[in-house]
Enzyme design. Structure first.
Site, short mmCIF file in Angstrom:
data_model
loop_
_atom_site.label_atom_id
_atom_site.label_comp_id
_atom_site.label_asym_id
_atom_site.label_seq_id
_atom_site.Cartn_x
_atom_site.Cartn_y
_atom_site.Cartn_z
N ASP A 44 9.63 -15.12 -4.19
CA ASP A 44 8.56 -15.16 -3.19
C ASP A 44 8.90 -14.15 -2.09
O ASP A 44 9.27 -14.50 -0.98
CB ASP A 44 8.45 -16.58 -2.62
CG ASP A 44 7.24 -16.73 -1.71
OD1 ASP A 44 6.39 -15.80 -1.68
OD2 ASP A 44 7.14 -17.75 -1.02
N PHE A 86 13.51 -3.87 -3.25
CA PHE A 86 12.98 -4.49 -2.02
C PHE A 86 11.52 -4.12 -1.73
O PHE A 86 11.17 -3.72 -0.61
CB PHE A 86 13.82 -4.12 -0.79
CG PHE A 86 15.22 -4.68 -0.76
CD1 PHE A 86 15.62 -5.67 -1.64
CD2 PHE A 86 16.14 -4.22 0.17
CE1 PHE A 86 16.92 -6.18 -1.61
CE2 PHE A 86 17.44 -4.73 0.23
CZ PHE A 86 17.83 -5.71 -0.67
N SER A 128 22.17 -6.21 -3.36
CA SER A 128 21.21 -5.79 -4.37
C SER A 128 21.62 -4.42 -4.92
O SER A 128 21.94 -3.51 -4.14
CB SER A 128 19.80 -5.69 -3.78
OG SER A 128 18.97 -4.99 -4.68
N LYS A 181 25.02 -12.93 0.79
CA LYS A 181 24.84 -12.93 -0.66
C LYS A 181 25.74 -11.88 -1.30
O LYS A 181 25.73 -10.71 -0.94
CB LYS A 181 23.37 -12.66 -1.01
CG LYS A 181 23.10 -12.80 -2.50
CD LYS A 181 21.67 -13.11 -2.80
CE LYS A 181 21.40 -13.23 -4.28
NZ LYS A 181 20.02 -13.53 -4.57
N TYR A 237 16.28 -18.77 -10.78
CA TYR A 237 15.30 -17.67 -10.78
C TYR A 237 14.92 -17.38 -12.23
O TYR A 237 13.93 -17.91 -12.75
CB TYR A 237 15.85 -16.42 -10.08
CG TYR A 237 14.78 -15.37 -9.79
CD1 TYR A 237 13.78 -15.09 -10.72
CD2 TYR A 237 14.74 -14.68 -8.59
CE1 TYR A 237 12.79 -14.16 -10.46
CE2 TYR A 237 13.75 -13.73 -8.33
CZ TYR A 237 12.79 -13.48 -9.27
OH TYR A 237 11.81 -12.55 -9.01
#
Ligand code: FMN
Length: 337
Positions: free
Chosen positions: A69, A119, A181, A223, A317
């Site tokens: 989301d 992103f 990421s 993370k 996920y």
């Protein structure tokens, strides 16, 4: 009816191109929600699975990981399906289109995804609007994942994180600092020895200011990447803890894979690696630091293994994409037993 709705969702995920399938499915859920039918697919909340972490009261231990989301448009629906917490974002200061399409690749047989989204998101202003709009309908803990913009140089990245902290601190139940990421160029440089100390000090100082200003403590989690060397992982944890980071999300996608497509791998082919790195993090971290498991959680038994290995919370996920609500139900059940 329930079976029909679940089958329809899984079918949509299978027949459309990956990125479209994800968007159609989320819209389908929104439609089901707006027709007041979400109760038919929802998993009932299990009272005894309530848990308190960093002064946040979670209705259960199972959440949705960052990136499903991205723009905070569906978190209220995901909570009504039974998830105890939802991590929205990763959000950047300005809107971004992300990398060229196609950028999500599914490998059905392996129950694995490789993505190189980069992103893509509507930017902080729009995401904050969405959060304010849907929060009254949300029954859960809201994590907001923040990241640096594509065009921000590594040396200036701290400014992006600090602005985003200012922006989202009040609305977030927790903030997730995304420096892991693999799809934003140079992002992972932030976790190197040279850059990390400076970034974490800035984040820590900003947190002190924000706590004082708002009289509210919003926990901050970092993370981690599954591709860190042991030495770097040790440093990441030590430097984060020295700067009062509240815990770790372990882990993001891995760029170490043999699929032909570029990007980060998630799902079943990540399971073992994520499990191993979580064990290392559990050994290295202080007891007071929380641990959120992410990466290749595809079954109830994976949930059990992560919880047994010191995870306080578990995020889904790719497993949820492939298995839908039946995985959520099993995860809720095993995490409360
Ligand atoms: C399509 C896709 C987009 C993602 N976007 C983000 C993101 O924006 N921010 C983030 O922190 N993680 C993102 N992730 C990583 C997931 O949050 C999760 O950590 C990772 O996929 C491993 O978990 P899994 O194997 O259960 O999918 C993304 C993953 C996928 C598959």
């Amino acid at each position: 009816m329930i079976k029909f709705l679940e089958d329809l969702t899984l079918l949509t995920l299978r027949i459309f191109p990956a990125e479209a399938a994800k968007n159609i499915t989320l819209r389908l859920l929104k439609l089901i929600y707006s027709l007041n039918l979400i109760g038919l697919v929802a998993s009932s909340n299990i009272e005894k699975s309530k848990i308190n972490i960093k002064n946040l009261s979670f209705k259960n231990r199972i959440g949705i990981a960052g990136g499903l989301d991205k723009n905070a448009e569906y978190f209220h629906i995901l909570s009504s399906l039974g998830f105890g917490f939802v991590e929205v974002g990763t959000v950047t200061l300005e809107p971004q289109a992300g990398n060229p399409k196609p950028r999500i690749f599914r490998f059905f047989k392996d129950k694995t995804i490789v993505n190189s989204l980069g992103f893509n998101n509507a930017g902080s202003v729009q995401v904050l609007k969405n959060i304010k709009k849907y929060k009254p309908m949300f029954d859960g803990i809201l994590g907001i994942s923040i990241g640096k913009s594509k065009n921000t140089k590594t040396k200036n990245a701290w400014q992006d994180y600090l602005h985003l902290m200012d922006y989202f601190y009040l609305e977030a139940d927790y903030l997730a600092i995304n420096i892991s990421s693999p799809n934003t160029q140079n992002l992972r440089e932030l976790s190197s020895h040279e850059n990390l100390e400076f970034l974490m000090e800035k984040i820590s100082q900003k947190k002190v200011q924000l706590v004082d200003m708002h009289k509210k403590k919003t926990p901050i989690f970092v993370k981690l990447s599954p591709d860190e060397t042991d030495d770097n992982l040790k440093n990441l944890i030590a430097v984060s803890e020295k700067n009062n980071i509240d815990g770790f999300i372990c882990c993001n996608t891995s760029s170490e894979h043999t699929y032909p497509n570029p990007g980060g791998m998630s799902g079943a082919m990540l399971t073992k690696k994520a499990e191993n790195i979580q064990k290392k993090v559990a050994q290295l971290k202080q007891e007071k630091s929380s641990l959120i498991a992410s990466g290749g959680v595809m079954s109830a038994s994976d949930v059990k293994i992560r919880l047994t290995n010191s995870a306080d919370l578990v995020q889904l996920y790719t497993g949820y994409i492939y298995k839908g609500n039946s995985l959520l139900k099993k995860a809720l059940k095993i995490s409360s037993s």
